[in-house]
Design a protein around this motif. Structure first.
Motif, PDB file in Angstrom:
ATOM      1  N   ALA A 123       0.941  -1.206  -0.099  1.00 22.70           N
ATOM      2  CA  ALA A 123      -0.018  -0.071  -0.017  1.00 22.70           C
ATOM      3  C   ALA A 123       0.837   1.268   0.031  1.00 22.70           C
ATOM      4  O   ALA A 123       2.178   1.377   0.407  1.00 22.70           O
ATOM      5  N   ASP A 124       0.122   2.195  -0.389  1.00 22.25           N
ATOM      6  CA  ASP A 124       0.903   3.533  -0.474  1.00 22.25           C
ATOM      7  C   ASP A 124      -0.067   4.930  -0.212  1.00 22.25           C
ATOM      8  O   ASP A 124      -1.302   4.425  -0.198  1.00 22.25           O
ATOM      9  N   LYS A 125       0.398   6.055  -0.176  1.00 23.83           N
ATOM     10  CA  LYS A 125      -0.332   7.191   0.061  1.00 23.83           C
ATOM     11  C   LYS A 125      -1.135   7.143   1.336  1.00 23.83           C
ATOM     12  O   LYS A 125      -2.316   6.878   1.279  1.00 23.83           O
ATOM     13  N   PRO A 126      -0.623   7.156   2.512  1.00 24.73           N
ATOM     14  CA  PRO A 126      -1.171   6.882   3.800  1.00 24.73           C
ATOM     15  C   PRO A 126      -2.318   8.241   3.821  1.00 24.73           C
ATOM     16  O   PRO A 126      -1.963   9.335   3.535  1.00 24.73           O
ATOM     17  N   VAL A 127      -3.430   7.845   4.525  1.00 26.62           N
ATOM     18  CA  VAL A 127      -4.427   8.872   4.828  1.00 26.62           C
ATOM     19  C   VAL A 127      -4.455   9.077   6.163  1.00 26.62           C
ATOM     20  O   VAL A 127      -4.536   8.484   6.894  1.00 26.62           O
ATOM     21  N   LEU A 128      -3.947  10.359   6.428  1.00 26.01           N
ATOM     22  CA  LEU A 128      -3.347  10.661   7.880  1.00 26.01           C
ATOM     23  C   LEU A 128      -4.488  11.626   8.543  1.00 26.01           C
ATOM     24  O   LEU A 128      -4.548  11.609   9.714  1.00 26.01           O
TER      25      LEU A 128
END
Length: 652
Positions: A384-389
């Motif tokens: 997975a990539d692009k964490p949702v913070l």
């Protein structure tokens, strides 16, 4: 051995409450106020955990328990790396624990007597998660026995004396199983595989369910049989009807587990929701207004067809997550309905039921899925990539088109990717001196957030994009700094049906306006067992209540029913009770639902509540704070209830 014998003895006893036992139920001390004043809507890092939080649960108001896979965590126990630990919230201290066998991707939940189960896992491993030559725990570096058949047990404690121990009963080999507590406090264990991997395969599938304590051989599950390869950690809930809802890959079914009858429902639309798509999922609040009818919410996941998971051209961390949200009310309809979509695409989202009736959505990523590997296209090892913070709040009572909001919430600084967890905390400073036999003061946060480890072994360093994560945070909801209600008269134990009880609230509890009694509720929450974007066993139940309120001094007495007379609405076992006034919850207090034992629960007649009344003025107003805490019905009402229950008859 003594703990095991005592536990096994408790399993053989079916205890029901006597008809009048609730009249002697202990009342809890009034909850206090938080002493910490953080920025509401913000995250605060409170320390680093001893092990990475692949699995997490609140065992007592003061103890959070961590379970990891076997790996090279720096913290040691018994001459090897630890893969379990306990975090004491009040003192912000930790201790390593011995999980005995490899608990990698195990499932968990709590029995009706308060003992937690952790079931299944992986074979014994060496560095990098590779299979160890010795599978019984005699070989280094980790000395970890094979955990695939293991049923690990823990009865939480406050004095640091408790630890995990193995049941003499074993399960079939299960990696990625789901656990759900049943109406009698026992457990059903569903699905899994024998050797793990990104997705399942026919050669290692275990499409069965069984029970703990054991009730005979494992039983084949048609829905798990037909939903390869994405049938691991099947999403499962006990419904008020007594059936189980099972969602696996694209398929949905209900299971009458008592008669082994499965009924297919409509396929879920838009996206796969189970691991490794790992959508946010939760049973929405069960309330008097919806007659305690279960509706399940699913949001996010991945739109991947069964043959797509292993396709050669599938570059996982570039695949966009879904924004779709759908709902299902399976005791009413076999069909899903569309709901407001996510504010942004997300996989691996944790849904946490907040006491105010809203749902917190946090953690996860916008691209890819759960899982990790050594592929050249992986982000380090991460799939997975692009964490949702930034978290978001879902309000089920809001009009269509406005159910989601991020207003007031700030972003975390810690990416929470694969193997992240979160759990609700009781949320405040409380002194407990009750049947659970501890006396502590705890200054807690509201949502405990930890974990993230998309790696085959302990992996850290300045160039690691998504390392093995130990930083642990508290997220403070927007209501956190408001003055909390301090109800008097809440009970320590709750029956299914039975006499109502009274709870007193004063002017401060109503923020100086007794009209707020019309927006006051009493709710019970099971926090659940957090792993892989699930909180197994999490549930929110509102008790029925009315009130007698006094405008002259802004006080009121709530008249509160026991639980509905159906253990499938809320199963027996430990939980937390909150009083919520105008969206602001009290500090949660620990309670026991049902008898506190495994076995058929006693069902009592439901006492009628007196109608709600707002007294405008009286010459003899008595503040509820001067009344006896936890007072029950009037003597005439008790007699009426006893007649109805058949527990009192006049002499002829």
């Amino acid at each position: 051995m003594g703990r095991l014998l005592r536990f096994l003895a408790s399993l053989s006893v079916s205890v029901t409450l006597a008809g009048l036992s609730q009249a002697q139920a202990a009342t809890l001390p009034a909850p206090g106020q938080p002493t910490h004043t953080p920025v509401p809507g913000s995250f605060e890092i409170i320390g680093s955990s001893y092990v990475s939080a692949q699995q997490l649960f609140l065992g007592t108001p003061d103890k959070v328990y961590f379970i990891d896979k076997v790996e090279g965590n720096p913290t040691q126990i018994n001459g090897h790396s630890a893969w379990a630990s306990e975090w004491t919230l009040g003192s912000n201290t930790q201790r390593a624990m011995d999980a005995v066998t490899n608990s990698f991707c195990a499932g968990g939940n709590v029995l009706g007597n308060g003992t937690w189960l952790n079931v299944g896992g992986n074979q014994a491993v060496t560095y990098g998660g590779q299979a160890a030559a010795d599978q019984v725990g005699n070989g280094g570096p980790y000395f970890d026995p094979d955990g695939r058949n293991s049923i690990r047990l823990l009865t939480p404690c406050e004095d640091g004396s408790c630890d995990w121990f193995l049941s003499p009963f074993e399960t079939l080999q299960r990696w990625y199983p789901t656990l759900e507590t049943l109406e009698n406090g026992t457990m059903i264990i569903l699905g899994g595989c024998t050797n793990g991997g990104y997705v399942n395969a026919a050669g290692q599938d275990n499409p069965t369910y069984e029970f703990f304590p054991p009730q005979g051989p494992a039983i084949q599950s048609p829905i798990l049989n037909r939903t390869l390869p994405a049938n691991l950690f099947p999403l499962t809930w006990l419904l008020p009807s007594g059936k189980l809802l099972i969602q696996s890959n694209w398929a949905t079914a209900t299971l009458d587990y008592k008669n082994n009858i499965e009924t297919p429902l409509d396929d879920i639309p838009d996206a796969v929701r189970v691991y490794p798509a790992s959508a946010g999922n939760l049973m929405l609040p069960l309330t008097p207004a919806n007659n305690w009818t279960a509706t399940i919410l699913f949001c996010g996941g991945s739109n991947i067809q069964p043959n797509g998971w292993t396709a050669p051209g599938f570059i996982i961390p570039t695949f966009p997550a879904s924004t779709s949200c759908v709902k299902l009310t399976p005791d009413v309809s076999s069909s899903y309905t569309e709901d407001d979509p996510f504010p942004e695409a997300r996989v691996m989202a944790n849904f946490i039921a907040l006491p105010d009736g809203t749902v917190l959505n946090l953690n996860g990523a916008g691209l890819g899925t759960a899982g990790y590997g050594n592929d050249t296209w992986a982000i380090g090892h991460s799939y997975a990539d692009k964490p949702v913070l930034t978290p978001a709040i879902y309000n089920p009572a809001a009009p269509a088109g406005s159910k989601w909001s991020r207003n007031g919430y700030s972003a975390s600084t810690v990416p929470r990717m694969y193997h992240s967890t979160a759990t609700l905390l009781p949320d405040g400073e409380v002194t407990f001196m009750i049947f659970l036999e501890y006396d502590i003061e705890v200054d807690l946060g509201s949502v405990f957030v930890s974990g993230s480890n998309p790696n085959p072994d302990y992996t850290v360093g300045p160039n690691v994009v998504y390392p093995t994560e130990y930083r642990t945070e508290i997220l403070y909801p927007l209501y956190y700094n408001q003055r909390r209600p301090q109800p008097q008269g809440l009970l320590a134990q709750y029956t299914y049906g039975g006499p109502y009880f009274n709870v007193q609230l004063n002017s401060d509890d109503f923020f100086g306006n007794v009209q707020n009694v019309q927006n006051t509720s009493v709710v019970i929450i099971r926090m659940g067992f957090s792993t892989h974007a699930m909180n197994m066993g999490q549930r929110f139940v509102q008790l029925n209540s009315t009130y007698t309120a006094y405008r002259q001094n802004n006080t009121a007495t709530l008249h509160v029913s026991q639980l509905p007379p159906n253990p499938a609405i809320l199963v027996p076992g430990p939980a937390y009770i909150f009083v919520v006034v105008n969206g602001v919850p009290s500090i949660g207090l620990p309670i026991m639902v049902g008898s506190g034992q495994l076995g058929t629960q006693n069902i009592l007649p439901v006492a009628d509540l007196i109608p709600s009344t707002l007294v405008e003025q009286t010459n003899n107003v008595q503040s509820p704070t001067t009344k006896t805490s936890g007072s029950f019905m009037s003597s005439s009402s008790i007699l009426a209830w006893l007649f109805a229950a058949g527990l009192f008859v006049l002499a002829s």
